[in-house]
Design a protein around this motif. Structure first.
Motif, PDB file in Angstrom:
ATOM      1  N   VAL A 191       0.817  -1.220   0.000  1.00 33.39           N
ATOM      2  CA  VAL A 191       0.000   0.000   0.000  1.00 33.39           C
ATOM      3  C   VAL A 191       0.849   1.269   0.000  1.00 33.39           C
ATOM      4  N   LYS A 196       4.223   7.126  -5.213  1.00 39.19           N
ATOM      5  CA  LYS A 196       2.772   7.081  -5.379  1.00 39.19           C
ATOM      6  C   LYS A 196       2.109   6.098  -4.406  1.00 39.19           C
ATOM      7  N   ASN A 198      -0.621   4.399  -2.123  1.00 39.04           N
ATOM      8  CA  ASN A 198      -2.059   4.268  -2.360  1.00 39.04           C
ATOM      9  C   ASN A 198      -2.827   4.713  -1.116  1.00 39.04           C
ATOM     10  N   CYS A 199      -2.849   6.012  -0.896  1.00 39.72           N
ATOM     11  CA  CYS A 199      -3.467   6.552   0.323  1.00 39.72           C
ATOM     12  C   CYS A 199      -4.962   6.259   0.388  1.00 39.72           C
ATOM     13  N   ASP A 200      -5.630   6.172  -0.767  1.00 40.38           N
ATOM     14  CA  ASP A 200      -7.069   5.893  -0.770  1.00 40.38           C
ATOM     15  C   ASP A 200      -7.389   4.562  -0.096  1.00 40.38           C
ATOM     16  N   GLU A 201      -6.477   3.597  -0.216  1.00 38.49           N
ATOM     17  CA  GLU A 201      -6.721   2.260   0.316  1.00 38.49           C
ATOM     18  C   GLU A 201      -6.029   2.023   1.656  1.00 38.49           C
ATOM     19  N   CYS A 202      -5.449   3.058   2.225  1.00 35.91           N
ATOM     20  CA  CYS A 202      -4.641   2.894   3.429  1.00 35.91           C
ATOM     21  C   CYS A 202      -5.477   3.015   4.699  1.00 35.91           C
TER      22      CYS A 202
END
Length: 214
Positions: A191, A196, A198-202
């Motif tokens: 993640v 880049k 993946n902050c949306d999924e963190c």
């Protein structure tokens, strides 16, 4: 849920959240005993666990214990690990490590940090892997993922792996330091990428000071 406001608070919240994300986290190197994990971890420096796991079955079949590896020809050891980066230096370290185990530790992997880091090819990261995974002792391995996430989460500003380890140790229960490291490494691989993330999924994005800024 309230955001933790201190480095220790963020460290402990990270630990709790990643327990939920990766409940079955375990070392991804294949091994059957402390000697095999020690050898595999030496090989894993600047190499992937996948590449190490491809090489070690034949290596351990040929050299199943420190006694046999200690009398091995370095050039022969090289033939088993030449698919791994820096294999010549690692072959020399493996034989030297086995010799030290036989000569000074009765063929057993020692438990203390001082004894472990006295072995060829073994630094604090490798010693902490062996202590926490194979020996059931406190140990917090710090690799690039642990360092990167610790800084992004504002748990520490340190860049040196030893200083990072020493900063994190008092924030965590001693027997859970290894589990923390394993889960942070998995999170970094899956993640929180170096580029880049993946902050949306963190699962940590609600309190991570770096979330959505990189």
């Amino acid at each position: 849920m309230a955001r933790p406001r201190t480095p220790k608070g963020r460290c402990l919240r990270t630990h709790e959240e990643l327990k939920t994300e990766y409940p079955d986290a375990e070392c991804e190197l294949d091994y059957k005993n402390a000697f095999q994990l020690l050898a595999a971890t030496i090989l894993s420096a600047q190499a992937t666990d996948v590449s190490v796991n491809k090489a070690t079955p034949d290596l351990f079949k040929r050299f199943p214990n420190p006694e046999e590896l200690s009398v091995a020809n370095v050039e022969e050891v090289e033939t088993y690990i030449n698919s791994i980066g820096l294999f010549r230096g690692k072959a020399k370290n493996l034989v030297g490590m086995a010799q030290r185990l036989v000569e000074e530790f009765d063929g057993q992997v020692p438990e203390s940090m001082g004894d472990l880091v006295s072995l060829p090819g073994v630094g604090r990261k490798t010693a902490n892997v062996v202590r926490s995974v194979a020996l059931g002792l406190p140990g917090l391995p710090v690799d690039t993922h642990v360092g990167r996430l610790a800084r992004r989460l504002a748990i520490t500003e340190e860049n040196d792996p030893v200083k990072i380890e020493l900063a994190l140790n008092p924030m965590l229960p001693a027997q859970e330091r290894g589990e923390f490291s394993l889960r942070v490494i998995l999170h970094g691989r899956r993640v929180c990428f170096a580029r880049k993330p993946n902050c949306d999924e963190c699962a940590l994005n609600y309190f991570c000071p770096s979330a959505f800024t990189l």
